[in-house]
Design an enzyme around this catalytic site. Structure first.
Site, PDB file in Angstrom:
ATOM      1  N   ALA A 107      36.819  37.806  48.225  1.00 12.80           N
ATOM      2  CA  ALA A 107      37.178  38.093  49.466  1.00 12.80           C
ATOM      3  C   ALA A 107      36.169  37.851  50.388  1.00 12.80           C
ATOM      4  CB  ALA A 107      37.507  39.856  49.511  1.00 12.80           C
ATOM      5  N   GLN A 146      33.450  40.368  46.166  1.00 13.47           N
ATOM      6  CA  GLN A 146      34.366  39.684  45.092  1.00 13.47           C
ATOM      7  C   GLN A 146      34.370  40.726  43.999  1.00 13.47           C
ATOM      8  OE1 GLN A 146      32.675  35.784  44.752  1.00 13.47           O
ATOM      9  NE2 GLN A 146      31.429  36.270  43.043  1.00 13.47           N
ATOM     10  N   LYS A 161      33.419  45.811  42.163  1.00 13.03           N
ATOM     11  CA  LYS A 161      33.412  45.185  43.349  1.00 13.03           C
ATOM     12  C   LYS A 161      31.916  44.978  43.805  1.00 13.03           C
ATOM     13  CE  LYS A 161      35.289  45.728  48.225  1.00 13.03           C
ATOM     14  NZ  LYS A 161      36.128  46.503  48.991  1.00 13.03           N
ATOM     15  N   ASP A 178      43.066  49.155  56.934  1.00 10.22           N
ATOM     16  CA  ASP A 178      43.073  47.788  56.761  1.00 10.22           C
ATOM     17  C   ASP A 178      43.897  47.609  55.638  1.00 10.22           C
ATOM     18  OD1 ASP A 178      42.167  45.227  56.832  1.00 10.22           O
ATOM     19  OD2 ASP A 178      40.442  45.524  55.373  1.00 10.22           O
TER      20      ASP A 178
END
Length: 859
Positions: free
Chosen positions: A222, A226, A242, A378
């Site tokens: 992302a 990642q 992450k 989000d």
């Protein structure tokens, strides 16, 4: 001569065509003049902004960003920083101090932004002016590709914005959606060796100390981090690891500066050309910037995820939603370890599955926004996944990921949002103005006469659903621009422009900073929903949730909102419960919304839906915890309604009883000693016992000497005109829903058997206590009621079945539901009894005390 006027080249012909197309609507010379002035103003404002000192976005006093542990570093101690000295948590002063020492780094980034964005925007403007929408459409593929490449070059901050817009088929053409969709999965990953080094540095040990295995390549990359799939040491448990991108904090910090500069330029233009507008666009950017920076604090994200899991799954028990567990002992500001999820990205699912799960997601979002005040800001497609329910393989779960950006909403704001949804769905724009004032969108001194019509034009098309494209179509219909002819387009454009100028110049609205977070979430969720249902209506889909909330909560604000919906004003200045609205709200809470008779867009509060819920289901809902608020309101209403109906029945029964009593003949002369004519039976005084409160349990009854007429007047005062209308409305409602037999009962006509009614009343005043179901007088009155209802029952099978349905619904209740019903009935009975005692005390005992005082004075 004709040849001389003919365009000498293709370029000239295109210019003539453009002028011909625009000339019927706008003065091209004026357009050029306005455009030139605007460009000059933009340059001037941009220069003024560039001359300002370096400033980080403000960390506002009232920020809605949920910072969790992030705030701990800036309260009373030094701010945590990375290797370069850049703050790890948002702190305006520390960030500003850092960049002040970095020379021209920020100005360089601003130049990169201008260098990439201005040529693209210039090309879009040129195509729009020379060829209009058709020319833009012909070049949409190349424009979309250029935009996507520019976004990728600008980096993570802009990639996130592009990801958000990649799910808006109502806003962007398909070519743009296809290009922006690449941003979801095509973010270039950084080296796994760098990720492992980050993990070991953050956790303070070799990788094998924490994980037995880890994927060689990231399973997802992302814009900010990642993700790797790993197995915890010594277990069979797989987790998602992450890892934050290297140098991302520096990049994001610079980008936020650039966007603030852009916001300042835009703010300057708005202040110059629309000075009445009060929106602080810099503050909007600040709120978004604080949130974006906070997303980089993975400790904060871990706490957000833990809290969300607790609220959504355990406290509110939202069905069909799953939030992965967090392994807090393995989390740092740059590394986040959570439960591994095997699933499919929601936007990649078939449309029927999207429709199914978007309803679950909508329920979850509304719970977060309007119930607990802690919502995911989000929810882009990569953060919403479909997972097979491990407890039931035939069902799917909606998995919510990435809790880096959460917002906190205060209770007063939640209450106002609930109220605004109710008013918007009911098309009550005058009340919606008050909501917008409370939400700081409109000032208290706004011109309602101008606001309300424009609110109708702007919001009604949105409530109809379908996103931006259908909104545009509705606006064209509203302004009579549907046929596309030059005359209709010119007239409609002129009317629309006039409305727009009114908004810009006469209505000083503003957009609160928290809309930067709320709007981001709504835009994404609505976009995904439109993929599954092109006619998706966000406001109307939210209405059942709001109805359930109002029926459940007993807080004063929720009660006021519910009463506003259920009650109508009376000529006397009071209010009266509307039975049909009650039924509509109950149906709405259970998912059956009554639509208006026109386009079926808004809620019709005065029409019970044809497919309304059954009496049994409605009663069970009312007696469940979901009906707590409504049940409390109905208990109060039941006391008032029963009091009116019982007084009406008592007066009817008493009048009939008095009329049937034998009377002494009228004498041709008056009796001596001041007696006069023989008294009518209802006016002959006798002894009575005034009962005590609490169904006769609060104390001993008190004796009083009064006439039957006085007792009746004290126990059942004459109904006012408003009370008479209320009694009629109750009978009409009963006849429409339960049949004429129930209407007869409520009107008091079934209680006209004088012997039974008199026996019941005499037992009360002879014993001074409330009757019970086991008393012979109650049984006798019940027999009389049944006898009175017998003709009505035989008149209509359908009406007979209505009362039978009520009896059957009560009989089918569970023991717990029956207990709730009995408790409510007891509270109503006690309140009625206490009201009766207060009237008797205030009339009979006061009269007796007054008579005693007068006699003492005479002596």
């Amino acid at each position: 001569a004709r040849r001389a006027r003919r365009p000498s080249s293709r370029r000239d012909r295109r210019a003539v065509t453009t002028r011909a197309r625009i000339g019927g609507v706008l003065d091209v010379a004026k357009v050029g003049e306005v455009a030139g002035n605007a460009a000059a103003a933009a340059v001037e404002v941009s220069k003024a902004v560039r001359m300002r000192g370096v400033e980080a976005p403000d960390d506002m006093a009232k920020s809605y960003v949920a910072k969790g542990t992030a705030a701990a570093d800036s309260n009373g101690g030094p701010v945590a920083v990375d290797e370069e000295g850049l703050p790890l948590v948002y702190d305006k002063a520390a960030i500003q101090a850092f960049w002040a020492k970095q020379g021209g780094a920020l100005q360089k980034r601003w130049g990169e932004f201008i260098g990439l964005s201005v040529p693209f925007l210039t090309r879009v403007a040129t195509l729009s002016i020379t060829g209009g929408a058709e020319e833009l459409s012909r070049n949409d593929a190349s424009l979309a590709r250029d935009a996507r490449i520019i976004i990728e070059k600008l980096g993570p901050t802009y990639i996130k914005a592009g990801q958000m817009m990649s799910v808006r088929p109502d806003v962007l053409p398909q070519a743009a959606l296809d290009e922006l969709a690449i941003l979801q999965d095509a973010v270039k990953p950084f080296e796994t060796s760098v990720a492992i080094a980050t993990i070991e540095s953050e956790l303070g040990g070799p990788l094998g100390e924490f994980f037995d295995e880890i994927s060689e390549q990231p399973v997802a990359a992302a814009s900010l981090a990642q993700v790797y799939r790993a197995r915890l040491t010594g277990t069979d448990t797989y987790v998602a690891v992450k890892v934050q991108r290297p140098q991302i904090l520096s990049t994001v910090s610079k980008d936020l500066y650039v966007l603030r500069r852009a916001a300042e330029v835009y703010q300057g233009l708005i202040e110059r050309f629309a000075p009445q507008q009060r929106t602080d666009y810099v503050a909007l950017l600040n709120e978004w910037a604080v949130g974006f920076y906070t997303e980089l604090d993975f400790l904060n994200e871990a706490e957000n995820q833990r809290r969300s899991r607790e609220l959504i799954m355990n406290q509110e028990k939202v069905k069909g939603v799953y939030v992965p567990e967090v392994y807090h002992e393995l989390c740092t500001r740059r590394v986040l370890v959570t439960e591994w999820i095997d699933g499919v990205k929601l936007s990649d699912c078939p449309k029927d599955e999207i429709r199914e799960l978007i309803g679950v997601g909508q329920e979850s979002f509304l719970v977060q926004l309007l119930q607990v005040g802690f919502f995911h800001s989000d929810p882009h497609p990569g953060n919403l996944m479909k997972m097979t329910d491990p407890n039931d393989p035939s069902k799917n779960l909606l998995v919510i990921l990435d809790f880096g950006l959460m917002a906190s909403i205060q209770q007063e704001d939640m209450d106002t949002m609930v109220s605004s949804i109710i008013h918007l769905a009911n098309k009550d724009y005058p009340a919606l103005v008050d909501d917008f004032i409370d939400l700081k969108i409109l000032p208290t001194d706004c011109d309602r006469a101008k606001v309300i019509p424009l609110m109708d034009k702007a919001l009604s098309p949105y409530v109809k659903g379908g996103g931006a494209k259908k909104y545009e179509a509705e606006l064209k219909k509203l302004y009579n621009m549907e046929d596309g002819t030059l005359s209709s387009t010119a007239g409609g454009f002129q009317a629309m422009t006039q409305d727009l100028l009114t908004v810009l110049n006469d209505i000083p609205f503003s957009i609160p900073p928290y809309f930067a977070l709320l709007g981001r979430a709504v835009v994404t969720l609505e976009g995904i929903a439109l993929i599954g249902d092109p006619d998706y209506r966000l406001v109307m889909e939210a209405y059942p949730f709001v109805a359930r909330k109002l029926l459940r909560e007993d807080r004063p604000a929720a009660q006021r909102a519910l009463q506003e919906v259920l009650y109508a004003g009376t000529a006397g200045g009071g209010s009266i419960l509307q039975g049909k609205r009650l039924a509509v709200m109950l149906n709405s809470a259970m998912g059956v919304v009554a639509r208006d008779a026109g386009e079926g867009v808004f809620v019709d509060l005065d029409t019970i839906p044809e497919d309304s819920v059954s009496l049994t289901d409605g009663l069970m809902y009312l007696l469940s915890p979901s009906g707590d608020s409504l049940r409390g309101l109905l208990e109060k209403e039941a006391v008032g309604a029963a009091d009116v109906l019982l007084r009406q029945a008592a007066r009817k029964s008493g009048g009939r009883l008095f009329a049937q009593l034998p009377r002494a003949p009228k004498l041709p002369f008056d009796l001596p000693f001041g007696i006069g004519q023989p008294l009518d039976p209802e006016n002959i005084p006798g002894p009575f016992l005034v009962p005590s409160k609490d169904l006769g349990r609060a104390g001993a009854p008190r004796p009083v000497f009064a006439t039957p007429a006085q007792v009746l007047e004290a126990a059942a005062p004459r109904l006012s005109r408003e009370e008479e209308l209320f009694a009629i409305s109750l009978a009409d409602l009963a006849q429409g829903t339960l049949g004429s037999d129930a209407a007869v009962l409520l009107s008091g006509d079934a209680l006209l058997e004088p012997a039974a009614a008199a026996s019941l009343l005499l037992s009360v005043f002879a014993t001074g206590r409330a009757p019970t179901a086991q008393d012979a007088q109650v049984a006798a009155l019940a027999d009389a009621v049944r006898a009175q209802l017998a003709p009505a029952e035989s008149s209509s099978d359908a009406e007979s079945e209505s009362v039978d349905d009520v009896i059957a619904a009560v009989r089918d209740l569970s023991p717990e539901e029956s207990a709730v019903l009995r408790a409510s009935a007891t509270r109503v009975a006690e309140a009625l009894w206490d009201g009766l005692v207060e009237r008797l005390e205030g009339s009979l005992l006061a009269n007796e005390a007054g008579a005693g005082a007068a006699a003492a004075a005479a002596r």
